[in-house]
Write a protein that holds these residues in place. Structure first.
Motif, short mmCIF file in Angstrom:
data_model
loop_
_atom_site.label_atom_id
_atom_site.label_comp_id
_atom_site.label_asym_id
_atom_site.label_seq_id
_atom_site.Cartn_x
_atom_site.Cartn_y
_atom_site.Cartn_z
N CYS A 1 -19.51 -26.34 17.01
CA CYS A 1 -19.17 -27.05 15.77
C CYS A 1 -19.41 -28.54 15.91
O CYS A 1 -19.92 -29.20 14.98
CB CYS A 1 -17.70 -26.80 15.40
SG CYS A 1 -17.36 -25.13 14.81
N ARG A 2 -19.07 -29.08 17.06
CA ARG A 2 -19.29 -30.51 17.30
C ARG A 2 -20.76 -30.84 17.25
O ARG A 2 -21.16 -31.88 16.69
CB ARG A 2 -18.70 -30.89 18.65
CG ARG A 2 -18.82 -32.38 19.00
CD ARG A 2 -18.33 -32.65 20.40
NE ARG A 2 -18.40 -34.06 20.72
CZ ARG A 2 -19.51 -34.68 21.15
NH1 ARG A 2 -20.63 -33.99 21.27
NH2 ARG A 2 -19.49 -35.97 21.44
N VAL A 3 -21.59 -30.00 17.84
CA VAL A 3 -23.03 -30.23 17.83
C VAL A 3 -23.57 -30.15 16.39
O VAL A 3 -24.41 -30.96 15.98
CB VAL A 3 -23.75 -29.21 18.73
CG1 VAL A 3 -25.26 -29.31 18.58
CG2 VAL A 3 -23.35 -29.44 20.20
N ALA A 4 -23.06 -29.19 15.62
CA ALA A 4 -23.57 -28.97 14.26
C ALA A 4 -23.22 -30.10 13.31
O ALA A 4 -24.01 -30.45 12.42
CB ALA A 4 -23.04 -27.64 13.72
N ILE A 5 -22.04 -30.71 13.47
CA ILE A 5 -21.59 -31.75 12.54
C ILE A 5 -21.41 -33.08 13.25
O ILE A 5 -20.55 -33.88 12.88
CB ILE A 5 -20.29 -31.33 11.83
CG1 ILE A 5 -19.14 -31.15 12.85
CG2 ILE A 5 -20.47 -30.07 11.02
CD1 ILE A 5 -17.78 -31.05 12.21
N TYR A 6 -22.23 -33.33 14.25
CA TYR A 6 -22.03 -34.52 15.09
C TYR A 6 -22.10 -35.80 14.27
O TYR A 6 -21.28 -36.71 14.45
CB TYR A 6 -23.07 -34.55 16.21
CG TYR A 6 -22.95 -35.76 17.09
CD1 TYR A 6 -21.96 -35.83 18.07
CD2 TYR A 6 -23.81 -36.86 16.94
CE1 TYR A 6 -21.83 -36.94 18.88
CE2 TYR A 6 -23.68 -37.96 17.74
CZ TYR A 6 -22.69 -38.01 18.70
OH TYR A 6 -22.56 -39.11 19.50
#
Length: 378
Positions: free
Chosen positions: A89-94
């Motif tokens: 999730c962090r990578v997707a909405i960084y």
């Protein structure tokens, strides 16, 4: 005399709880080297977690005849999958996470003394102890697992097995250190809930400050500043809710599965020690969901209150332009800020939390009835 937990101390505590996983995004002007190091660290974290998952799955497959060990290994899988979910999730909405974090730090750096007093009185003093307790309980639970091999008759903190002999040195030390690192990552990723809740509370605090500004407007220029600030707040709150909701979804999903498994453990003939452990884990799972529901409920009400406070101004003594602008801010405030969960789930609120508890107990009652019918039929 006990020192107060101020806004800056709260931010420092939250950052410290996330230090292990390098969750907070880099500044906008970060070098490519730092960005590469951060990405490599995330990938290594996923790899370490997957290896722990593989070792516990191997233990389950090898000990299907031992129900209690199967249950313990299965319970360890949920937080590991939660870690992987948070990283993805962090990578997707960084970029969105980077934006809201930058806005948060900028607001806290430029906050005035009077504004800080309002935030301290209405938010920090009311919420700091609860979220501090949650973060502490996450790390204390992990540390309790670390000392398990020292005080109990078990080789490793987690119930895992390997296709090689891990009881000899240095493999035993390496596997122990490996599980310690992943355990710290689990505690830190559970603390991400506190960071997401902090973003929601801070959005509410900024609406509260806007309400105070509306109560003290002296002329049309002050009112126009409030309108501009309200528009910026609506955009910021929207970004915050979009940032929070994938992490909230993961927490609710894994907490729900874990609570269902806990219910099965209580229904079946598990040992008393395992049942006691499950009680603490179930309370922790319920607290994780509440960490989101509480600030989401407050954000709904505080964003709606803008319309009422704007209507209470002396609009009847002002010009036609003033009343038109007032009407605009009232209309925009009638649509509350919601943390809408994806996958067709309802928005987060205390009402949702109450229905969530009711659903969990309904599942537990249904499983209990099915188990009793099966037992009587046999």
């Amino acid at each position: 005399m006990q020192k107060k937990i101020t806004l800056r101390k709260t931010i420092a505590i939250v950052k410290l709880s996330l230090f292990v996983i390098w969750f907070l995004p880099l500044p906008l002007d970060a070098s490519k080297r730092k960005i590469l190091c951060m990405k490599l660290y995330q990938y290594v974290s996923i790899l370490l977690t997957i290896t722990v998952i593989a070792s516990m799955v191997y233990a389950v497959m090898k000990n299907l005849h031992d129900p209690e060990l199967v249950i313990k290994s299965s319970l360890g899988l949920f937080p590991c999958f939660h870690v992987i979910w948070n990283i993805l999730c962090r990578v997707a909405i960084y970029q969105r996470l980077q934006y809201v974090t930058f806005k948060m730090e900028n607001f806290c750096a430029l906050i005035k003394t009077r504004e800080e007093e309002i935030v301290q009185q209405n938010y920090i003093d009311k919420c700091a102890n609860f979220y501090g307790f949650c973060i502490s309980s996450f790390y204390m639970s992990v540390f309790a697992l670390f000392v398990g091999p020292i005080v109990l008759d078990q080789p490793l903190p987690a119930p895992a097995e390997f296709p090689f002999d891990a009881s000899r040195q240095p493999l035993r030390a390496i596997t122990y250190l490996h599980q310690v690192v992943v355990g710290l990552q689990i505690a830190a990723h559970l603390s991400v809930n506190a960071f997401m809740a902090f973003l929601l509370w801070l959005a509410s605090a900024r609406f509260k400050l806007l309400i105070e500004d509306l109560r003290t407007i002296a002329n049309i220029y002050d009112f126009m500043k409030c309108i501009e600030k309200h528009q910026q707040l609506l955009e910021y709150a929207k970004e915050v809710t979009l940032t929070v909701r994938p992490f909230a979804l993961g927490t609710i999903f894994f907490s729900t599965i874990a609570l269902i498994v806990f219910g099965l453990i209580f229904i079946t003939g598990a040992s008393l020690t395992l049942k006691i452990q499950c009680v603490f884990l179930a309370v922790s799972a319920l607290l994780e969901v509440f960490m989101y529901a509480w600030p989401a409920e407050h954000l709904i009400h505080i964003s709606n209150n803008i319309a009422q406070i704007a209507f209470e101004t002396n609009w009847y003594d002002e010009s036609e332009d003033f009343r038109k602008n007032l009407q605009m801010i009232i209309l925009r405030s009638q649509k509350p800020i919601l943390v809408i969960l994806p996958c067709g789930l309802p928005s987060l609120s205390l009402h949702y939390y109450a229905s969530y508890l009711s659903t969990i107990f309904s599942y537990f009652t249904t499983m209990r009835m099915m188990f009793d019918e099966q037992k009587n039929g046999a």
